[in-house]
Design an enzyme around this catalytic site. Structure first.
Site, mmCIF file in Angstrom:
data_model
loop_
_atom_site.group_PDB
_atom_site.id
_atom_site.type_symbol
_atom_site.label_atom_id
_atom_site.label_comp_id
_atom_site.label_asym_id
_atom_site.label_seq_id
_atom_site.Cartn_x
_atom_site.Cartn_y
_atom_site.Cartn_z
ATOM 1 N N GLU A 61 -33.965 23.974 33.266
ATOM 2 C CA GLU A 61 -34.476 25.037 34.127
ATOM 3 C C GLU A 61 -33.294 25.498 34.975
ATOM 4 O O GLU A 61 -32.631 24.672 35.608
ATOM 5 C CB GLU A 61 -35.592 24.477 35.011
ATOM 6 C CG GLU A 61 -36.280 25.546 35.811
ATOM 7 C CD GLU A 61 -37.374 24.999 36.730
ATOM 8 O OE1 GLU A 61 -37.797 25.740 37.612
ATOM 9 O OE2 GLU A 61 -37.794 23.835 36.550
ATOM 10 N N ARG A 286 -35.308 8.451 31.797
ATOM 11 C CA ARG A 286 -34.291 9.289 32.420
ATOM 12 C C ARG A 286 -33.234 8.409 33.056
ATOM 13 O O ARG A 286 -33.477 7.254 33.401
ATOM 14 C CB ARG A 286 -34.891 10.268 33.424
ATOM 15 C CG ARG A 286 -35.690 9.670 34.542
ATOM 16 C CD ARG A 286 -36.453 10.744 35.309
ATOM 17 N NE ARG A 286 -35.586 11.655 36.025
ATOM 18 C CZ ARG A 286 -35.664 12.990 35.913
ATOM 19 N NH1 ARG A 286 -36.542 13.539 35.114
ATOM 20 N NH2 ARG A 286 -34.875 13.763 36.608
ATOM 21 N N LYS A 296 -32.327 17.685 40.997
ATOM 22 C CA LYS A 296 -31.748 18.970 41.414
ATOM 23 C C LYS A 296 -32.264 19.381 42.781
ATOM 24 O O LYS A 296 -31.534 19.974 43.573
ATOM 25 C CB LYS A 296 -32.073 20.035 40.373
ATOM 26 C CG LYS A 296 -31.142 19.977 39.176
ATOM 27 C CD LYS A 296 -31.438 21.098 38.206
ATOM 28 C CE LYS A 296 -32.725 20.833 37.480
ATOM 29 N NZ LYS A 296 -33.023 21.834 36.452
#
Ligand code: ATP
Ligand code: MG
Length: 591
Positions: A61, A286, A296
């Site tokens: 994204e 992850r 982020k």
């Protein structure tokens, strides 16, 4: 040196490396994701569909810069495509109009390329599929599998129920197909304000899986999008859009992180209901790294609130920060190979990343001498005005790197930490009366010290040298216990050096004390700027991005802001394997 680091299991012999380039990164150790892909190829699962190849994608994204966690995903997706003769797309998941920016798109493309991967002509934007997604939504409405809801966001939440209590149906759930279609089209036409209505999938408000309790597919948002402008006031949710994007691009393996495991039944439901191409979703853990955060949202906050100097601050775990700090793409790819891919979450020790860097630069970086905190050393018996060029080895690990000449003179700088007036046991470096070796030069013996009268601080050392030890060995077989780096005061060039420590003081940066903010774990000493460092003259020409090992100190990289005459170096990593141990043993200072 640095060969004692375990590099994970060796790659098993395997036929899968079609299209792989030779050398580092060609074959990664196998893991459960690669096993699934290999099995699918063996059984011909995708044969006859599209071109029968493995097709993966990296779908960021564009709402921030990429971090080292993304590197894990990039390596996995592009790596699998490369190893199995498949393809990997770069797709911007830009379905959210308010948070996405062109700057991020550009930085992401740059970072993926820098890491060494290529999407060829397959650069896609999810926003290009808005029309298709909209048509799919109408298809679900017509099949009685989606409805327009008038409940507000809060009411939707209140109707969702809890883990132990089923949700309640919305009073609008049983609208007719005609009414739903009419309302949905009017939503698109902009008749309703933000938040007035949503489109929801009609699944099961009593499902034990929350994601299946009539999830929202579209929300009204009168907002401009970075690519579609004001064409839409209706935006798809992530859950509706993501599986469709993979389906539209004919992705075979949708590799994502574990938190999407519970969403898989929903993606399956959408794809089955539409009867479209259905990729196989595979979830992996992850990456979490000690002493830093990989989110982020949090990294953006650090940038916006000025806790760091930007997304590319060398303390940041972003790829742009690591690049500025001096990390090589090879070291990051090797790091990803070492940590592997698994199905359980854990925090990887940041030293694994640093070791990957040292392994790479140890082989490649040229050596130079630099004194960060200079102490003057005068050789009383060395002729005044005389200069010699001494031969120094550029890289002991690479004979091909050759040698260079380093000027030597009567007045030198050595590292302040390399001298102690009153040395403790096991401190082998310079002290009054003691003899040490100056690297590539001579043995010197300390014969006197000069102190600042006011502070008592040692400001200058006096030594004698032994001309017979030129090159660093004594013909009479005399031994010394330490070798120091140095620079000639008459020839040295000045530089600023930035020393970095962990961005967070806690190993688990997310372990926040009760009532405190996560930023309370920030390390107040993560940056130390050292001015007035003295460097050997060969470094005068260093260009931004040049990497070098300062002997005994670590790996350094010229900063993008570095200019001839105003050099700035970032410390990439210390030489932990050798020097830290010696320092620890010696009880020496902390350079
Ligand atoms: P963040 O929480 O940092 O915003 P994200 O998952 O929202 O991360 P995306 O831009 O959606 O960020 O991520 C793109 C791809 O990178 C996704 O497939 C995601 O699974 C993967 N990814 C993101 N963070 C990590 C991580 N820490 N480790 C491994 N893969 C990751
Ligand atoms: Mg995301």
């Amino acid at each position: 040196m640095a060969e004692n680091i375990s590099s994970g299991p060796p790659a098993p012999p395997s036929p899968r490396n079609a299209g792989a380039s030779a050398g580092e990164g060609a074959i990664a150790p196998s893991d459960f994701v690669r096993e699934i892909v290999a099995e699918d190829l063996k059984t011909g699962r995708w044969d006859g569909r599209w071109d029968g190849r493995v097709h993966t994608r990296f779908p960021p994204e564009p709402n921030g810069y990429l971090h080292i966690g993304h590197a894990k995903s990039i390596n996995l997706n592009f790596g699998i495509a490369r190893e199995f003769g498949g393809k990997c797309n770069l797709r911007f998941d830009d379905t959210n109009p308010t948070k996405e920016e062109e700057e991020y798109v550009q930085s992401i493309e740059k970072d993926v390329r820098w890491l060494g991967f290529d999407w060829e002509d397959r650069l896609y934007f999810a926003s290009d599929y808005f029309e298709t997604m909209y048509e799919y939504a109408e298809q679900l409405i017509k099949a009685g599998k989606a409805y327009v809801d008038d409940l507000s966001a809060d009411e939707v939440t209140a109707h969702r129920g809890t883990l132990t209590r089923p949700g309640r149906n919305s009073p609008y759930r049983d609208r007719s197909v005609e009414e739903n279609l009419d309302l949905f089209r009017r939503m698109r036409a902009g008749e309703f304000p933000d938040g007035a209505k949503t489109l929801r999938a009609k699944i099961d408000m009593a499902s034990p899986n929350f994601n299946l309790r009539d999830p929202v597919m579209y929300r009204i948002l009168h907002a401009s999008h970075h690519r579609t402008g004001d064409a839409w006031c209706l935006y798809p949710t992530y859950d509706w859009a993501h599986g469709l994007e993979d389906s539209i691009e004919h992705i075979t393996h949708s590799i994502c992180t574990l938190e999407f495991e519970n969403h898989r039944p929903l993606y399956d439901w959408f794809l089955e209901a539409l009867g479209v191409h259905h990729p196989q979703q595979i979830e992996f853990a992850r990456l979490e790294l000690s002493y830093t955060v990989l989110s982020k949202r949090k990294l953006l906050q650090l940038v916006e609130e000025g806790h760091v100097r930007g997304w590319d601050d060398p303390r940041m775990p972003t790829l742009s920060g690591l690049r500025r700090r001096g990390y090589t793409p090879e070291s990051i790819r090797n790091f990803c190979r070492r940590i592997g891919v698994a199905k359980f979450n854990s925090i990887v020790d940041i030293r694994v990343l640093e070791d990957s860097l040292r392994d790479d630069l140890n082989k490649r970086a040229l050596r130079a001498m630099a004194v960060l905190r200079p102490l003057r050393l005068v050789i009383d018996n060395y002729p005044e005005g005389k200069t010699e060029d001494l031969e120094a080895v550029n890289n002991p690990e690479d004979p091909g790197a050759g040698t260079r000449r380093v000027p030597f003179g009567r007045v030198l700088y050595i590292e302040r930490d390399d001298f102690l007036e009153d040395p403790p046991k096991k401190f082998y470096r310079l002290a009054p009366g003691r003899e040490v070796r100056l690297r590539y030069a001579y043995f010197v013996r300390c014969t006197g010290i000069v102190k600042d009268e006011r502070t008592g601080e040692v400001v200058e050392l006096h030594c004698t040298y032994d001309p017979a030890t030129r090159g660093g060995d004594s013909p009479d077989g005399r031994k010394v216990k330490a070798t120091l780096h140095w620079v000639s005061a008459a020839h040295a060039i000045e530089a600023e050096v930035q020393l970095y420590d962990h961005l967070f003081s806690k190993e688990d940066a997310g372990d926040v004390e009760e009532g405190k903010d996560w930023k309370s774990n920030l390390n107040p000493k993560s940056l130390e700027v050292v001015k007035g460092c003295q460097l050997e003259p060969s470094l005068a020409e260093a260009k931004p991005g040049d990497r070098v090992q300062f002997e005994r100190l670590g790996y350094f990289c010229a900063d993008p802001d570095s200019r001839p005459g105003a050099l700035v170096f970032n410390r990439t990593a210390v030489l932990k394997d050798t020097w830290a141990k010696v320092q620890k043993r010696d009880g020496g200072g902390n350079l």
